[in-house]
Scaffold this motif. Structure first.
Motif, PDB file in Angstrom:
ATOM      1  N   HIS A 180       0.696  15.180  21.660  1.00 29.48           N
ATOM      2  CA  HIS A 180       1.757  14.728  20.658  1.00 29.48           C
ATOM      3  C   HIS A 180       2.153  13.424  20.791  1.00 29.48           C
ATOM      4  CE1 HIS A 180       2.329  19.250  22.077  1.00 29.48           C
ATOM      5  NE2 HIS A 180       1.995  18.906  23.108  1.00 29.48           N
ATOM      6  N   ARG A 181       1.922  12.777  19.235  1.00 26.31           N
ATOM      7  CA  ARG A 181       2.348  11.576  18.594  1.00 26.31           C
ATOM      8  C   ARG A 181       3.871  11.774  17.901  1.00 26.31           C
ATOM      9  NH1 ARG A 181      -0.908   7.137  16.947  1.00 26.31           N
ATOM     10  NH2 ARG A 181       0.737   5.032  17.139  1.00 26.31           N
ATOM     11  N   ILE A 182       4.834  10.986  18.749  1.00 23.72           N
ATOM     12  CA  ILE A 182       6.496  11.089  17.635  1.00 23.72           C
ATOM     13  C   ILE A 182       6.318   9.592  17.451  1.00 23.72           C
ATOM     14  CG2 ILE A 182       8.076  12.010  17.582  1.00 23.72           C
ATOM     15  CD1 ILE A 182       8.146  14.105  19.998  1.00 23.72           C
ATOM     16  N   LYS A 183       6.271   9.686  16.663  1.00 21.10           N
ATOM     17  CA  LYS A 183       6.473   7.564  15.588  1.00 21.10           C
ATOM     18  C   LYS A 183       5.236   7.305  16.546  1.00 21.10           C
ATOM     19  CE  LYS A 183      11.043   8.562  13.550  1.00 21.10           C
ATOM     20  NZ  LYS A 183      11.970   8.472  13.574  1.00 21.10           N
ATOM     21  N   ASP A 184       5.879   5.718  17.258  1.00 20.05           N
ATOM     22  CA  ASP A 184       5.701   5.254  18.349  1.00 20.05           C
ATOM     23  C   ASP A 184       4.806   6.240  19.897  1.00 20.05           C
ATOM     24  OD1 ASP A 184       4.283   3.645  16.187  1.00 20.05           O
ATOM     25  OD2 ASP A 184       6.970   2.051  16.361  1.00 20.05           O
ATOM     26  N   SER A 185       4.981   7.138  19.816  1.00 19.93           N
ATOM     27  CA  SER A 185       5.023   7.342  21.159  1.00 19.93           C
ATOM     28  C   SER A 185       4.249   8.208  21.256  1.00 19.93           C
ATOM     29  CB  SER A 185       6.427   8.418  21.194  1.00 19.93           C
ATOM     30  OG  SER A 185       7.032   7.393  21.911  1.00 19.93           O
ATOM     31  N   VAL A 186       3.164   8.485  22.612  1.00 24.84           N
ATOM     32  CA  VAL A 186       2.361   9.267  22.648  1.00 24.84           C
ATOM     33  C   VAL A 186       2.693  10.091  23.675  1.00 24.84           C
ATOM     34  CG1 VAL A 186       0.041   9.750  23.030  1.00 24.84           C
ATOM     35  CG2 VAL A 186       0.684   7.678  21.358  1.00 24.84           C
ATOM     36  N   TYR A 187       2.658  11.696  24.050  1.00 27.33           N
ATOM     37  CA  TYR A 187       2.854  12.568  25.271  1.00 27.33           C
ATOM     38  C   TYR A 187       1.774  13.067  25.802  1.00 27.33           C
ATOM     39  CZ  TYR A 187       7.684  11.592  24.180  1.00 27.33           C
ATOM     40  OH  TYR A 187       8.513  11.318  24.119  1.00 27.33           O
ATOM     41  N   TRP A 188       0.850  13.504  26.489  1.00 30.64           N
ATOM     42  CA  TRP A 188       0.176  14.805  26.876  1.00 30.64           C
ATOM     43  C   TRP A 188       0.286  15.165  27.376  1.00 30.64           C
ATOM     44  CZ3 TRP A 188      -3.272  10.875  30.348  1.00 30.64           C
ATOM     45  CH2 TRP A 188      -4.405   9.897  29.050  1.00 30.64           C
ATOM     46  N   GLU A 189       0.578  16.609  27.031  1.00 34.31           N
ATOM     47  CA  GLU A 189       0.644  17.989  27.958  1.00 34.31           C
ATOM     48  C   GLU A 189      -0.592  18.714  28.818  1.00 34.31           C
ATOM     49  OE1 GLU A 189       2.643  22.074  26.690  1.00 34.31           O
ATOM     50  OE2 GLU A 189       2.452  20.454  24.930  1.00 34.31           O
ATOM     51  N   ILE A 190      -0.127  18.038  29.856  1.00 32.26           N
ATOM     52  CA  ILE A 190      -1.551  18.721  30.535  1.00 32.26           C
ATOM     53  C   ILE A 190      -1.563  20.047  31.579  1.00 32.26           C
ATOM     54  CG2 ILE A 190      -2.394  17.558  32.826  1.00 32.26           C
ATOM     55  CD1 ILE A 190      -1.346  14.886  32.825  1.00 32.26           C
ATOM     56  N   PRO A 191      -2.309  21.052  30.990  1.00 30.67           N
ATOM     57  CA  PRO A 191      -2.530  22.698  32.043  1.00 30.67           C
ATOM     58  C   PRO A 191      -1.975  21.983  33.276  1.00 30.67           C
ATOM     59  CG  PRO A 191      -4.122  21.814  30.329  1.00 30.67           C
ATOM     60  CD  PRO A 191      -3.704  20.554  30.419  1.00 30.67           C
ATOM     61  N   GLU A 192      -1.669  23.306  34.671  1.00 32.30           N
ATOM     62  CA  GLU A 192      -1.893  23.398  35.502  1.00 32.30           C
ATOM     63  C   GLU A 192      -2.671  22.966  36.021  1.00 32.30           C
ATOM     64  OE1 GLU A 192       1.017  25.599  38.449  1.00 32.30           O
ATOM     65  OE2 GLU A 192      -0.187  26.759  37.306  1.00 32.30           O
ATOM     66  N   ASP A 193      -3.880  23.905  35.549  1.00 36.76           N
ATOM     67  CA  ASP A 193      -5.370  23.858  36.240  1.00 36.76           C
ATOM     68  C   ASP A 193      -6.053  22.391  35.678  1.00 36.76           C
ATOM     69  OD1 ASP A 193      -5.844  23.667  33.204  1.00 36.76           O
ATOM     70  OD2 ASP A 193      -7.468  25.685  33.659  1.00 36.76           O
ATOM     71  N   LYS A 194      -5.310  21.348  35.366  1.00 42.80           N
ATOM     72  CA  LYS A 194      -6.006  19.945  35.236  1.00 42.80           C
ATOM     73  C   LYS A 194      -5.196  18.935  36.527  1.00 42.80           C
ATOM     74  CE  LYS A 194      -9.096  20.893  31.781  1.00 42.80           C
ATOM     75  NZ  LYS A 194      -8.503  22.100  31.402  1.00 42.80           N
ATOM     76  N   LEU A 195      -4.618  19.445  36.655  1.00 45.85           N
ATOM     77  CA  LEU A 195      -4.019  18.451  37.960  1.00 45.85           C
ATOM     78  C   LEU A 195      -4.395  18.819  39.000  1.00 45.85           C
ATOM     79  CD1 LEU A 195      -0.032  20.204  37.702  1.00 45.85           C
ATOM     80  CD2 LEU A 195      -1.375  17.724  36.274  1.00 45.85           C
ATOM     81  N   GLY A 196      -4.843  17.842  40.008  1.00 44.03           N
ATOM     82  CA  GLY A 196      -5.971  17.427  40.739  1.00 44.03           C
ATOM     83  C   GLY A 196      -7.548  17.792  40.711  1.00 44.03           C
ATOM     84  N   ARG A 197      -7.591  17.842  39.235  1.00 49.50           N
ATOM     85  CA  ARG A 197      -9.189  17.700  39.194  1.00 49.50           C
ATOM     86  C   ARG A 197      -9.675  15.614  38.239  1.00 49.50           C
ATOM     87  NH1 ARG A 197     -11.717  21.789  34.203  1.00 49.50           N
ATOM     88  NH2 ARG A 197     -13.194  20.808  34.822  1.00 49.50           N
TER      89      ARG A 197
END
Length: 242
Positions: free
Chosen positions: A83-100
């Protein structure tokens, strides 16, 4: 590229790119088991150093999803949602990608005349994300010491090869299926160690007023980010990193 040409009068310009990707052939994804406990740990920004403890132990409050990922957000689906909001960038990490485990690569993408050249490698790291309470920790996985054993030897190797915590990200919001939203802007706008490309460009100390995230693209197995960074010393040098 007009931006680069206009900076040559006072700076040496280059282009740098950072990419995070799943390991090739990850049919059975490698996964780390979360460790108990919190704090930032050695090697992390905000970790204790010669000047004494730094950072904060206070857990940030998680906001409603709509307050973080607003209608202004330009979102992309990929290995993570971006997600990009102007100059900010956010990652939305799925639960199954934690620890991978993921492969993080940094390289210089574009350069003017000088010692660097397009494609100059600036570093490769194996990393993974771990959740503790309301914080996501980015940790680096080392394979210098390893074993195929599953007995006490494996326990001993794990105890002497702890993965350092490189960054800590307060969880901004939670999405569906317990995905977590974190603000990763500083990873790409400030050239932080150990992902820094300063050495490859021949400068240090990013001037934020002359730097910006140029482009970020999410793919099914990787995310590519291109940043235009201006390094202040020993002389101003602008680089596009990816």
């Amino acid at each position: 590229m007009k931006y680069m040409r206009s900076t040559l009068s006072f700076a040496l310009a280059a282009a740098i790119c950072a990419a995070i990707a799943l390991p090739a052939g990850a049919q059975n994804p490698q996964r780390r088991n979360p460790r108990p406990g919190g704090g930032q740990g050695a090697g992390a920004p905000g970790a204790g150093g010669p000047a004494g403890p730094q950072g904060s132990l206070q857990q940030a409050a998680i906001k409603p999803y709509e307050e973080v990922v607003t209608k202004e957000a330009k979102s992309q689906d990929g290995v993570f949602k971006v997600h990009r909001i102007k100059d900010s960038v956010y990652w939305e990490i799925p639960e199954d990608k934690l620890g991978r485990v993921f492969l993080w690569q940094t390289e210089v993408a574009e350069v003017p005349e000088g010692p660097s050249y397009p494609g100059t490698a600036a570093g490769t790291h194996v990393i993974y994300f771990e959740r503790h309470e309301n914080t996501i920790y980015l940790r680096e996985q080392h394979y210098n010491v390893r074993t195929m054993a599953k007995d006490g030897l494996a326990t001993g190797v794990a105890a002497t090869n702890i993965s350092p915590i490189l960054f800590a990200f307060p969880i901004q919001a939670e999405g569906k299926s317990k995905s977590v939203v974190i603000d990763v802007t500083r990873l790409f706008s400030s050239d932080p160690a150990p992902f820094s490309a300063a050495g490859a460009v021949g400068g240090s100390g990013v001037d934020l007023s002359r730097s910006y995230i140029d482009r970020i693209t999410a793919f099914p197995k990787n995310i590519e980010t291109r940043s235009m960074l201006t390094f202040q010393t020993p002389a101003a040098r602008t680089a596009l990193i990816h």
